[in-house]
Design a protein around this motif. Structure first.
Motif, PDB file in Angstrom:
ATOM      1  N   CYS A 140       2.908   6.392  -9.071  1.00 16.67           N
ATOM      2  CA  CYS A 140       4.054   5.507  -8.906  1.00 16.67           C
ATOM      3  C   CYS A 140       4.867   5.364 -10.184  1.00 16.67           C
ATOM      4  O   CYS A 140       5.295   4.279 -10.519  1.00 16.67           O
ATOM      5  CB  CYS A 140       3.553   4.145  -8.444  1.00 16.67           C
ATOM      6  SG  CYS A 140       4.858   3.151  -7.746  1.00 16.67           S
ATOM      7  N   CYS A 175       4.339  -1.406  -3.567  1.00 18.32           N
ATOM      8  CA  CYS A 175       4.353  -1.732  -4.993  1.00 18.32           C
ATOM      9  C   CYS A 175       4.096  -3.217  -5.226  1.00 18.32           C
ATOM     10  O   CYS A 175       3.412  -3.600  -6.173  1.00 18.32           O
ATOM     11  CB  CYS A 175       5.696  -1.359  -5.589  1.00 18.32           C
ATOM     12  SG  CYS A 175       5.965   0.411  -5.625  1.00 18.32           S
ATOM     13  N   HIS A 221      -2.308   4.668  -6.314  1.00 19.74           N
ATOM     14  CA  HIS A 221      -0.911   4.259  -6.322  1.00 19.74           C
ATOM     15  C   HIS A 221      -0.351   4.271  -7.741  1.00 19.74           C
ATOM     16  O   HIS A 221       0.743   4.760  -7.981  1.00 19.74           O
ATOM     17  CB  HIS A 221      -0.774   2.866  -5.716  1.00 19.74           C
ATOM     18  CG  HIS A 221       0.652   2.415  -5.641  1.00 19.74           C
ATOM     19  ND1 HIS A 221       1.409   2.529  -4.507  1.00 19.74           N
ATOM     20  CD2 HIS A 221       1.445   1.865  -6.572  1.00 19.74           C
ATOM     21  CE1 HIS A 221       2.625   2.067  -4.765  1.00 19.74           C
ATOM     22  NE2 HIS A 221       2.673   1.648  -6.005  1.00 19.74           N
ATOM     23  N   CYS A 278       8.638   3.363 -10.159  1.00 14.68           N
ATOM     24  CA  CYS A 278       8.697   1.902 -10.185  1.00 14.68           C
ATOM     25  C   CYS A 278       8.000   1.346 -11.407  1.00 14.68           C
ATOM     26  O   CYS A 278       8.426   0.355 -11.988  1.00 14.68           O
ATOM     27  CB  CYS A 278       8.157   1.291  -8.892  1.00 14.68           C
ATOM     28  SG  CYS A 278       6.409   0.982  -8.883  1.00 14.68           S
TER      29      CYS A 278
HETATM   30 ZN   LIG Z   1       4.489   1.195  -7.009  1.00 14.09          ZN
END
Ligand SMILES: [Zn+2]
Length: 88
Positions: free
Chosen positions: A41, A11, A37, A44
């Motif tokens: 993701c 991240c 990603h 996050c």
């Molecule tokens: Zn991430």
């Protein structure tokens, strides 16, 4: 947060490189990696309220059109804050 597993985009790395990503300065391979990603993701990203904006941006700037300036600016600002929080 993992650090440096080549098979798993971190991240922190993504946040580091989102600038390049948004500017279209990445290779196609890297662009695909970051986009993947970001699509993946949400935990996050939503923590920083980036998910909606970024996903909208990713969808709109699908390699053919530049991101809308206003949206882009807001996201970059937000990402800068997040990176400061992360100590990057
Ligand atoms: Zn991430």
């Amino acid at each position: 947060m993992s650090c440096g597993d080549p098979h798993d985009t971190d991240c922190r790395e993504v946040l580091d490189r989102v600038f390049e990503f948004l500017d279209g300065e990445m290779t196609e391979e890297d662009t695909a990696r970051i986009r993947e990603h970001l699509e993946d993701c949400s935990p996050c990203l939503s923590e920083y309220h980036l998910d909606t904006a970024l996903k909208a941006l990713v969808r709109r700037s699908c390699g053919c059109e530049p991101a809308p300036d206003d949206l882009r600016r807001r996201i970059l600002l937000k990402i800068t804050e997040v990176r400061v929080q992360l100590g990057g």
